[in-house]
Design an enzyme around this catalytic site. Structure first.
Site, PDB file in Angstrom:
ATOM      1  N   HIS A 112       0.846  -1.189   0.000  1.00 21.40           N
ATOM      2  CA  HIS A 112       0.000   0.000   0.000  1.00 21.40           C
ATOM      3  C   HIS A 112       0.879   1.236   0.000  1.00 21.40           C
ATOM      4  CE1 HIS A 112      -3.611   2.395   0.682  1.00 21.40           C
ATOM      5  NE2 HIS A 112      -2.896   3.099   1.561  1.00 21.40           N
ATOM      6  N   SER A 113       0.605   2.172  -0.903  1.00 17.16           N
ATOM      7  CA  SER A 113       1.337   3.435  -1.010  1.00 17.16           C
ATOM      8  C   SER A 113       2.830   3.151  -1.213  1.00 17.16           C
ATOM      9  CB  SER A 113       1.068   4.289   0.228  1.00 17.16           C
ATOM     10  OG  SER A 113       1.430   5.633   0.014  1.00 17.16           O
TER      11      SER A 113
END
Length: 282
Positions: free
Chosen positions: A104-105
């Protein structure tokens, strides 16, 4: 950035990259592809602590230096040595057989780069790459949040939902003060990153973007499509940048999609060339 990041027991020293949480490790021979999860900037492995029970397969989360039981270690400030060290640990631990990546990210960027690094070493690549809340790699390197003064960096963290609902009191608290150096170091990793052209990965890829994400909008997430020569699926969910940490419909959908796509992967057999692709393509 949850203030509660409990670990039941300290992991063995040589397992510090992959801490164990409350659930016991899966029994030997547990079927299914192992999912290796990478944290977002400022995040810890604990965000994935309950994913094993939701996904029904082995889940291992990467714990980066400077947080959790690695609090005393200096965090990385550039991507290249971090990627190399994670790849080293995966190879050393024998974790490069029948595995998938989720990030994520910043974690999505790391997952992609580690996948490329393993391929360069002649190791089997991930069987599936899941990226969430992240612009495509070639869109990184144009931001300077890591240079913000502490007060403005706190505001940035709050503005992207990093503290979660009801956690605004932490803006001026000792907890966030302890976490700011790690967040700043991780942002330096992201903002100093420069993508270099190379051939796409060969595994299927699934991307997740959130409707109100100020960090990675749907078009920037869609830009991951050329990074695979296999199938690409893009899910749009409701929420902000940290939809995966809030116990709501967006997180439930994320976990449901992950479970379904992992279950659809054909059983690994020998070399990557022996593995069949999923029946669906996009």
């Amino acid at each position: 950035m949850s203030p509660a990041e409990p670990l039941v027991a300290a992991p063995p020293r040589d397992a510090r990259w992959f801490p164990r949480f409350g659930a016991p490790p899966p029994a030997a021979g547990t079927p299914g592809t192992r999912l290796v999860c990478f944290p977002y900037a400022g995040g810890t492995a604990s965000v994935y602590r309950d994913w094993r029970e939701h996904l029904g397969t082995e889940v291992m989360a990467v714990q980066l230096p400077g947080r959790g039981l690695r609090m005393r270690e200096e965090p990385y400030t550039s991507a290249e040595p971090l990627v190399a060290d994670v790849a080293d640990e995966l190879v050393r631990r024998g974790l490069t057989r029948d595995y998938a990546f989720f990030g994520h990210s910043m974690g999505a960027l790391l997952a992609y780069e580690v996948g490329c690094a393993l391929r360069d070493r002649g190791e089997p690549g991930p069987r599936h790459l899941f990226v969430s809340g992240s612009r495509a790699p070639h869109l990184y390197g144009d931001r300077t949040e890591h240079l913000l003064p502490d007060a403005e960096l706190r505001g940035f963290a709050a503005g992207i939902g990093a503290l979660g609902d009801g956690d605004q009191a932490l803006l001026n608290g000792a907890y966030l003060d302890r976490r700011l150096p790690v967040l700043r170091a991780d942002l330096r990793v992201c903002n100093g990153y420069r993508w270099r052209p190379r051939r796409p990965l060969g595994c299927p890829m699934t991307a997740f973007s959130a409707s109100d994400d100020p960090v990675a909008d749907a078009a920037e997430v869609e830009a991951w499509r050329p990074y695979t020569t296999s199938s690409f699926l893009h899910h749009l969910v409701r929420g902000d940048h940290f939809f995966l940490t809030a116990d709501g419909p967006a997180r439930q959908r994320l976990l449901r999609e992950l479970r379904g796509e992992l279950a659809r992967l054909p059983r690994a057999s020998g070399t990557p060339s022996d593995q069949k692709e999923p029946s669906w393509t996009y």
